[in-house]
Design a protein around this motif. Structure first.
Motif, PDB file in Angstrom:
ATOM      1  N   GLN B  87      71.200  -8.199 -46.341  1.00 12.31           N
ATOM      2  CA  GLN B  87      69.806  -7.694 -45.830  1.00 12.31           C
ATOM      3  C   GLN B  87      70.255  -6.015 -45.338  1.00 12.31           C
ATOM      4  O   GLN B  87      69.576  -5.332 -45.375  1.00 12.31           O
ATOM      5  N   VAL B  88      71.462  -6.117 -44.380  1.00 15.14           N
ATOM      6  CA  VAL B  88      71.627  -5.086 -43.793  1.00 15.14           C
ATOM      7  C   VAL B  88      72.272  -4.169 -44.790  1.00 15.14           C
ATOM      8  O   VAL B  88      72.017  -2.889 -44.923  1.00 15.14           O
ATOM      9  N   PHE B  89      73.268  -4.569 -45.376  1.00 15.76           N
ATOM     10  CA  PHE B  89      74.216  -3.420 -45.961  1.00 15.76           C
ATOM     11  C   PHE B  89      74.014  -3.367 -47.622  1.00 15.76           C
ATOM     12  O   PHE B  89      74.318  -2.460 -48.339  1.00 15.76           O
ATOM     13  N   LEU B  90      73.317  -4.392 -48.057  1.00 18.62           N
ATOM     14  CA  LEU B  90      73.151  -4.221 -49.850  1.00 18.62           C
ATOM     15  C   LEU B  90      71.670  -3.743 -49.955  1.00 18.62           C
ATOM     16  O   LEU B  90      71.070  -3.055 -50.641  1.00 18.62           O
ATOM     17  N   TYR B  91      70.455  -4.307 -49.432  1.00 15.94           N
ATOM     18  CA  TYR B  91      69.195  -4.316 -49.647  1.00 15.94           C
ATOM     19  C   TYR B  91      68.675  -3.024 -49.031  1.00 15.94           C
ATOM     20  O   TYR B  91      67.914  -2.377 -49.457  1.00 15.94           O
ATOM     21  N   ALA B  92      69.273  -2.297 -47.844  1.00 21.29           N
ATOM     22  CA  ALA B  92      68.665  -1.154 -47.497  1.00 21.29           C
ATOM     23  C   ALA B  92      69.763  -0.066 -47.679  1.00 21.29           C
ATOM     24  O   ALA B  92      70.806  -0.442 -47.734  1.00 21.29           O
TER      25      ALA B  92
END
Lengths: 108, 264
Positions: B87-92
């Motif tokens: 969520q933190v490093f891939l999606y945003a």
């Protein structure tokens, strides 16, 4: 021995249509991209699958395959992509602003 | 501002909505232009799709590169809370320059695969980049990301509902400045295309125009989490390289024209 004769071991003629495989793959990816859209945090995968589906649909058409499978793959991939883009929180130009806000809690 | 609107039971980020609006305008421009550009509709749209895929991959890869120290520090999250990690490093997080060069690479791959000339795709595809980008920057303004330096002036904006920007200080709306600048750049490119200016020149104008604009605007940005190389942000370093490429294209085109005139 005649090198051109492999004694009936040729694969059966499957009447391969150029681009049909890409069209079928596009359809599958289109369906998958729509499924991912309904699952939380998987909208990113909707975008990836939608993109791949559109590319495969374009390859199929460029190879001359214009059947309904390709059209369905194209439309479903496009829907999955649009849905993914709308739901997916993204911000081009601001690297990791969301990430950093969260990451600071976990980084030292 | 208004980071989200509630539609169909979901919170739709304004950023996504604005980017999507830009996408619709881009598709509209391709539909208007492809016949005059000499490309087929299929080639125009298929190359656009390749470019979009390249943009997505490039923007994400460069984002990962700029966040590499944070990613390395938080690798243990992969085991303890993988969902949060992704969520933190891939999606945003996406970086525009990664998107730009990814898009160019995507179109180049398409052109090479089908044995077409890469620069032929500049008309009609090149203006679609600033069109989508300009709308996206308006989305940034709504989200309150990519914000400017604090200002004590009537045009300073309080991003009171933003989850990203400081909410207690008026900030320079640098997102809108960039959006306006990029809209102007799109208009210039469209005029150049309708005047049939050489396609390498069109790309050179875009690279020079945006490179200079971004380099200057970076000084007015306050979101410090973008990665720096020395005194310059990563985007400024890429801006310098972008301007060098633009100048090389211009010089190359000038030499080409000069040689042609000497032959005549």
């Amino acid at each position: 021995m005649d090198p051109n004769n492999n004694y009936g071991n040729d694969p059966p003629n499957r009447n391969r249509v150029p681009g049909k495989g890409a069209a079928i793959a596009s359809l599958i990816l289109g369906i998958v991209s729509l499924v991912f859209w309904f699952l939380s945090y998987s909208a990113f995968l909707s975008i990836v699958c939608g993109m791949a589906g559109l590319i495969l649909a374009s390859i199929a058409k460029k190879k001359g395959f214009t059947g309904d499978i390709r059209l369905a793959g194209f439309v479903l991939s496009l829907l999955g992509l649009v849905g993914g883009v709308l739901v997916f929180i993204a911000c081009i130009g601001c690297a990791g602003v969301f990430s950093f806000a969260l990451a600071t809690f976990y980084a030292y | 501002m208004f980071p989200y609107i509630h539609l169909f039971g979901k919170n739709i980020p304004m950023y996504s909505l604005m980017a999507f609006t830009g996408l619709l305008f881009a598709v509209g421009y391709i539909l208007l232009r492809y016949k005059k550009s000499g490309l087929s509709r299929d080639d125009s749209f298929f190359a656009f799709i390749y470019g979009a895929a390249g943009a997505l991959a490039g923007a994400k890869l460069l984002s990962i590169f700029t966040m590499l120290p944070q990613i390395i520090r938080n690798l243990d999250l992969l085991q303890t809370d993988p969902e949060l990690f992704f969520q933190v490093f891939l999606y945003a997080g996406f970086v525009f320059y990664g998107g730009l060069y990814g898009a160019l690479l995507g179109v180049w791959i398409y052109a090479r695969h089908w044995k077409l000339a890469f620069f032929d795709f500049m008309d009609p595809l090149l203006p679609t980049v600033p069109i989508i980008h300009a709308w996206g920057r308006i989305g940034c303004f709504f989200m309150g990301c990519c914000y400017g330096i604090p200002v004590d002036a009537p045009w300073g904006v309080y991003f009171a509902r933003s989850e990203i920007a400081p909410t207690d200080v008026a900030l320079l709306p640098v997102q809108l400045y960039e959006s306006a600048g990029v809209f102007v750049l799109a208009a210039v490119l469209i005029v150049l295309q309708y005047r049939h200016i050489q396609k390498r020149m069109q790309l050179a104008v875009y690279l020079l125009g945006y490179g200079v604009m971004r380099f200057v605007l970076e000084f007015f940005r306050y979101d410090a989490y973008r990665g720096f190389i020395g005194l310059l942000s990563i985007s400024q370093v890429i801006s310098v390289l972008t301007v060098i490429w633009g100048m090389a294209l211009l010089i190359g085109q000038g030499l080409h024209v000069g040689r042609a005139e000497i032959r005549e």
